[in-house]
Design a protein around this motif. Sequence first.
Motif, mmCIF file in Angstrom:
data_model
loop_
_atom_site.group_PDB
_atom_site.id
_atom_site.type_symbol
_atom_site.label_atom_id
_atom_site.label_comp_id
_atom_site.label_asym_id
_atom_site.label_seq_id
_atom_site.Cartn_x
_atom_site.Cartn_y
_atom_site.Cartn_z
ATOM 1 N N ARG A 49 -8.416 16.359 23.568
ATOM 2 C CA ARG A 49 -7.890 17.193 24.645
ATOM 3 C C ARG A 49 -6.531 16.663 25.089
ATOM 4 N NH1 ARG A 49 -12.010 18.502 28.992
ATOM 5 N NH2 ARG A 49 -10.535 20.183 29.275
ATOM 6 N N VAL A 50 -5.604 16.587 24.117
ATOM 7 C CA VAL A 50 -4.270 16.037 24.330
ATOM 8 C C VAL A 50 -3.235 17.084 23.924
ATOM 9 C CG1 VAL A 50 -2.702 14.158 23.724
ATOM 10 C CG2 VAL A 50 -5.144 13.763 23.725
ATOM 11 N N ASN A 51 -2.167 17.208 24.712
ATOM 12 C CA ASN A 51 -1.074 18.117 24.396
ATOM 13 C C ASN A 51 0.233 17.333 24.411
ATOM 14 O OD1 ASN A 51 0.706 20.182 24.083
ATOM 15 N ND2 ASN A 51 -0.004 21.370 25.824
ATOM 16 N N LEU A 52 0.903 17.272 23.256
ATOM 17 C CA LEU A 52 2.128 16.496 23.108
ATOM 18 C C LEU A 52 3.390 17.356 23.171
ATOM 19 C CD1 LEU A 52 1.101 14.329 20.029
ATOM 20 C CD2 LEU A 52 1.026 13.668 22.413
ATOM 21 N N LYS A 53 3.248 18.635 23.370
ATOM 22 C CA LYS A 53 4.339 19.587 23.158
ATOM 23 C C LYS A 53 5.638 19.245 23.889
ATOM 24 C CE LYS A 53 4.516 24.118 24.420
ATOM 25 N NZ LYS A 53 3.993 25.470 24.516
ATOM 26 N N ASP A 54 5.597 18.946 25.154
ATOM 27 C CA ASP A 54 6.817 18.692 25.924
ATOM 28 C C ASP A 54 7.030 17.214 26.207
ATOM 29 O OD1 ASP A 54 7.375 21.410 26.101
ATOM 30 O OD2 ASP A 54 6.072 21.652 27.848
ATOM 31 N N THR A 83 -1.263 16.423 17.199
ATOM 32 C CA THR A 83 0.033 16.374 16.533
ATOM 33 C C THR A 83 1.022 17.233 17.306
ATOM 34 O OG1 THR A 83 -0.522 18.239 15.114
ATOM 35 C CG2 THR A 83 -0.919 16.048 14.218
ATOM 36 N N ASN A 84 2.274 16.903 17.151
ATOM 37 C CA ASN A 84 3.350 17.651 17.782
ATOM 38 C C ASN A 84 4.091 18.391 16.671
ATOM 39 O OD1 ASN A 84 5.366 18.643 19.373
ATOM 40 N ND2 ASN A 84 6.012 16.663 20.177
ATOM 41 N N LYS A 85 3.603 19.568 16.309
ATOM 42 C CA LYS A 85 4.181 20.333 15.217
ATOM 43 C C LYS A 85 5.586 20.808 15.561
ATOM 44 C CE LYS A 85 -0.317 21.931 13.731
ATOM 45 N NZ LYS A 85 -1.214 23.072 13.573
ATOM 46 N N LYS A 86 5.833 21.069 16.809
ATOM 47 C CA LYS A 86 7.129 21.583 17.257
ATOM 48 C C LYS A 86 8.228 20.528 17.108
ATOM 49 C CE LYS A 86 8.683 25.150 19.864
ATOM 50 N NZ LYS A 86 9.137 26.293 19.129
ATOM 51 N N ALA A 87 7.875 19.250 17.145
ATOM 52 C CA ALA A 87 8.877 18.187 17.096
ATOM 53 C C ALA A 87 9.654 18.205 15.785
ATOM 54 C CB ALA A 87 8.215 16.827 17.290
ATOM 55 N N ARG A 88 8.971 18.352 14.671
ATOM 56 C CA ARG A 88 9.665 18.350 13.378
ATOM 57 C C ARG A 88 10.496 19.611 13.190
ATOM 58 N NH1 ARG A 88 8.671 13.678 10.707
ATOM 59 N NH2 ARG A 88 6.656 12.779 11.069
ATOM 60 N N HIS A 89 10.158 20.666 13.904
ATOM 61 C CA HIS A 89 10.943 21.900 13.837
ATOM 62 C C HIS A 89 12.205 21.792 14.694
ATOM 63 C CE1 HIS A 89 11.817 26.152 13.485
ATOM 64 N NE2 HIS A 89 11.898 26.229 14.805
ATOM 65 N N ASP A 90 12.091 21.186 15.860
ATOM 66 C CA ASP A 90 13.209 21.131 16.802
ATOM 67 C C ASP A 90 14.109 19.916 16.624
ATOM 68 O OD1 ASP A 90 12.390 23.456 17.963
ATOM 69 O OD2 ASP A 90 11.318 22.489 19.609
ATOM 70 N N TYR A 91 13.627 18.874 15.939
ATOM 71 C CA TYR A 91 14.377 17.626 15.839
ATOM 72 C C TYR A 91 14.440 17.126 14.404
ATOM 73 C CZ TYR A 91 13.387 17.373 20.859
ATOM 74 O OH TYR A 91 13.285 17.644 22.198
ATOM 75 N N LYS A 92 15.492 16.354 14.117
ATOM 76 C CA LYS A 92 15.571 15.585 12.876
ATOM 77 C C LYS A 92 15.053 14.191 13.215
ATOM 78 C CE LYS A 92 19.921 16.860 12.057
ATOM 79 N NZ LYS A 92 21.281 16.775 11.555
#
Length: 157
Positions: A48-53, A16-25
């Motif tokens: 072993r997946v990173n969605l952050k950027d 999951t990309n938890k940062k996405a809901r914090h940084d974006y509408k």
Amino acid sequence: MAKRKTHAKDDNLMATNKKARHDYKISDTVEAGLVLTGTEIKSVRDRRVNLKDGYAQIRNGEAWLMNIHISEYDHGNQFNHDPLRNRKLLLHKKQIQRLGQATKDKGITIVPLKVYIKNGFAKVLLGVAEGKHEYDKRESIKKRDQQRQIDRVLKHY
């Protein structure tokens, strides 16, 4: 002895990309398939997946997922995949056109929200997103903290 119930959705969620809901509408979401190689799908199943950027782009009528890190497979050989390669997304032509029109506006981007396995295939949930300002982020944090406090109080009653 009673067996614990497990939710199938939680078992299939790989990242999951938890940062996405914090940084974006997030205004709209679309489910897309991923074109992966053999070692990539094995790494995805190992979570072993990173969605952050990560983000998605529409180029030449095709959707591409950029800057997603899928680690190399441990038991792969010299034919292992490049962890940061661009991956093609599988969408219908109308969905690609709709996403392309949405990103024409300034400040709108497509971000990956989740990667999961559905019927044996890797899927990604994409969100059409608009960046939040700093004051919007503070407001979201304030609402979340208030909700937690209300939940704590109601839990004791």
